[in-house]
Design an enzyme around this catalytic site. Sequence first.
Site, short mmCIF file in Angstrom:
data_model
loop_
_atom_site.label_atom_id
_atom_site.label_comp_id
_atom_site.label_asym_id
_atom_site.label_seq_id
_atom_site.Cartn_x
_atom_site.Cartn_y
_atom_site.Cartn_z
CB THR A 295 -0.89 0.06 1.25
OG1 THR A 295 -0.05 0.12 2.41
CG2 THR A 295 -1.80 -1.15 1.35
CB CYS A 296 0.25 4.61 -1.35
SG CYS A 296 0.50 4.01 -3.00
CG ASP A 297 0.11 4.14 5.66
OD1 ASP A 297 1.18 4.31 6.30
OD2 ASP A 297 -0.98 4.50 6.09
CG ASN B 78 -3.48 2.25 -1.42
OD1 ASN B 78 -2.33 2.01 -1.09
ND2 ASN B 78 -3.96 3.47 -1.42
#
Length: 377
Positions: free
Chosen positions: A324-326, A367
């Site tokens: 994920t984009c975290d 996401n």
Amino acid sequence: MATQRILDFLSTRRPSGPCLVVDLDVVRDNFVAFEKALPDSKIYYAVKANPAPEILRLLAAMGSSFDTASVAEAEMAMDAGAPASRISFGNTIKKERDIARAYELGIRLFAVDCVEEVEKVARAAPGSQVFCRVLTDGEGAEWPLSRKFGCVPAMAVDVLRHARKLGLDAHGVSFHVGSQQCDLSAWDRALGDAKQVFATLAEEGIVLKMVNMGGGFPTRYLRDVPAAQAYGQAIFSALRKHFGNRIPETIIEPGRGMVGNAGVIKSEVVLISKKADNDNVRWVYLDIGKFGGLAETMDEAIRYPIVTARDADEKTPCVLAGPTCDSADVMYEKTPYPLPLSLTIGDEVLIEGTGAYTTTYSAVAFNGFEPLRSYVI
Ligand SMILES: *Cc1c(COP(=O)(O)O)cnc(C)c1O
């Protein structure tokens, strides 16, 4: 560990995307091992560890009881065939209307840890049995449960006395020594506290009947853990030591220890890269991470065994991260994870010991990634 049944399932079904596969035979063996290790204790499976209907149905049929934390969990256990008499509402933090609903369903066993909660139970579930949770230090646990639940033993005395005054059945004391607890003496300390509460109330004519010894039984990850038998012996000696010939009814609430080793997650390597040409630590990104079910890697607390088809090759330390984009979605960085130098984008990896606390921790669509799929075989 990946049983032959799990490996066969993965090779014939070839599910795409990350998924958990749980082998019910292992759950069955775990239940039998708990029964043998603690023959006088009732087993209340902690539903939150893995509420898959197949698991609940198997355990209900084997005679298990269930520790539930919400009305929905209680209903799942009942749908699986457990009568209300085998369900406890073990969460110390309940809305009064949920207590009332559980009471309507026939549930008569409730956890409390303060007089405020006792008041709710007395109003919404009159005459029910309550047990008061005492704090433990969580020492020795890899996933300690902090001070969120429980009160000091001296306060438990007040709580149970108040319960009796409001017409409830002051039934006993509970504790949880912390999850993934590998120190066999943890139960001894907690049972000493429980005995103190029993003794003080007995002087006032309030006779408690039950000790709920909680969960904490470990799953084998990278290190060996004592077998159920060893836990059984340590707990039985502690009961004898503190209660002598008047051992009360006892309950255990295994979650992780019941299902952890029954599950394996299949995942895929999405990317392998470096942050600089001269870095010797590679970054390996999987298609599952903290938000896809591996939340217990938080603070690198739980270190899962990871198996690849290239494990015979030389290994070097890698940072392991999710897709994920975290930026929090990194599993192992402080202590990098050794993975084969030959590992390649697209390779499949198996993450073992993931039967507990994975599907329930998986986000719904972070996401756009779908929640962790699960197959129970
Ligand atoms: C989570 C929980 C359990 C299960 O703990 P494990 O360490 O997974 O065995 C048992 N009892 C209560 C009250 C819990 O909240």
